[in-house]
Design an enzyme around this catalytic site. Structure first.
Site, PDB file in Angstrom:
ATOM      1  N   GLY A 199       0.813  -1.221   0.000  1.00  0.00           N
ATOM      2  CA  GLY A 199       0.000   0.000   0.000  1.00  0.00           C
ATOM      3  C   GLY A 199       0.842   1.265   0.000  1.00  0.00           C
ATOM      4  O   GLY A 199       0.365   2.336   0.354  1.00  0.00           O
ATOM      5  N   LYS A 217       4.441  18.406  -6.244  1.00  0.00           N
ATOM      6  CA  LYS A 217       5.083  18.978  -5.051  1.00  0.00           C
ATOM      7  C   LYS A 217       6.144  20.006  -5.461  1.00  0.00           C
ATOM      8  O   LYS A 217       6.262  21.067  -4.827  1.00  0.00           O
ATOM      9  CB  LYS A 217       5.697  17.861  -4.207  1.00  0.00           C
TER      10      LYS A 217
END
Ligand code: HSE
Length: 334
Positions: A199, A217
């Site tokens: 995950g 970002k």
């Protein structure tokens, strides 16, 4: 005189009303924010001189259990919730309906906090203009490097300096994959598979692997550091999917470490922004970061070189930044 006459009359107006907080989204980050707003109620009340009250949590499906979140707070009517709040916190991700809800909140005079990096990278300038027009705040520390307070440092602490460059490892998922290959000798394809299984990759893994997450970002970092308006499509971007086991072998032989490096450099009144894998010498501060850790190195004319490092992902870690923005936003609520 009877005792009751000597008591000062309760001044109702002196009791400040609570700051009403609405949460949009209750995934890993949202549920951590909700739980902390609950746990730290007294702390925030002391800090602000008034309480922070979570008035509702907008979700798509009310029947799913959310650990530690009072089910009576859950609603599927995000629009109605937004209109009741002083501070709207968007942690649902994706562009729509997040963008529209944020715009509604700003136009209604609410302060807005978001951790949605793609939204801030793609639509942040337009939303910031709406916020400025309305005289409210739009904060998004949680959108970049989770717990690491890089935007506050660039925006506030270095406001009187001149930042010339920002360079870092800002995507923990790819860093985890690169680490597995370089340190554990796991084959590249297998490392990607393992990261996905644990995950550690975004729902759409190309976000991480093709450098889109890091590019978003980097755009936000460039905007905050230099006021530069750089579109996501203007980022010189190369992901890690083109790397081969041969590249890792060569790096090991040369004593270098492959990292996905995001960089932004002031260029005229704009900025040059890039995301690409680089083979770094071992003494480079970026070479040492492991797994999900992020690092950013800031260069400023007067300050010189600054390094900020810490957890770049995770519900609780991102909640740290979001909660900081909520406190900041609550201070502006009259
Ligand atoms: N996938 C992202 C990362 C999550 O690894 O950095 C945090 O933005």
């Amino acid at each position: 005189a009877p005792a009751w006459r000597l008591r000062p009359r309760a001044d109702v107006s002196a009791v400040p009303s609570p700051v009403r907080v609405a949460l949009l989204g209750c995934g890993t980050v949202g549920s951590a924010v909700a739980r902390r707003l609950q746990d730290r109620q007294e702390r925030y009340a002391e800090l602000l001189g008034r309480s922070l009250e979570l008035v509702g949590v907008a979700v798509r499906d009310r029947s799913l259990p959310r650990e530690g979140v009072d089910p009576v707070l859950l609603t599927t009517d995000a629009e109605a919730l937004v209109r009741q709040a002083d501070v709207v916190v968007e942690v649902m991700g994706g562009i729509e309906p997040a963008r529209s809800l944020i715009e509604t909140a700003l136009r209604g005079g609410a302060q807005v906090v978001t951790a949605n990096k793609q939204l801030v990278a793609q639509q942040g300038e337009g939303l910031a203009a709406v916020a400025a027009e309305q005289g409210v705040g739009l904060d998004y520390e949680g959108a970049v490097m989770a717990a690491v307070p890089v935007l506050a440092v660039l925006r506030d602490s270095l406001a009187g300096d001149e930042v010339t460059a920002v360079r870092g490892v800002v995507n923990g998922s790819t860093n985890y994959v690169l680490d597995l290959v370089a340190r554990e000798g796991v084959a590249f394809g297998e490392a990607v598979r393992q990261a996905g299984e644990l995950g550690y990759l975004e729902a759409d893994p190309t976000e991480d692997l093709e450098g889109l997450d890091a590019a978003a970002k980097a755009v936000i970092l460039a905007r905050t550091a230099f006021g530069a308006q750089v579109g996501l499509d203007e980022v010189d971007r190369v992901g890690i999917t083109g790397l081969t086991d041969e590249d890792f072998k060569r790096a090991a032989q040369e004593g270098t470490v492959i990292k996905l490096v995001a960089s932004a450099r002031r260029a005229g009144c704009g900025a040059q922004v890039a995301v690409r894998p680089e083979a770094l010498p071992a003494h480079d501060p970026l070479a040492a970061v492991r797994g999900g850790t992020n690092i950013v190195v800031i260069e400023a004319v007067s300050a010189g070189e600054l390094r900020l490092q810490g957890a770049g992902a995770g519900g609780e870690e991102t909640a740290s930044a979001v909660l900081g923005d909520i406190v900041r936003a609550a201070r502006r609520v009259r």
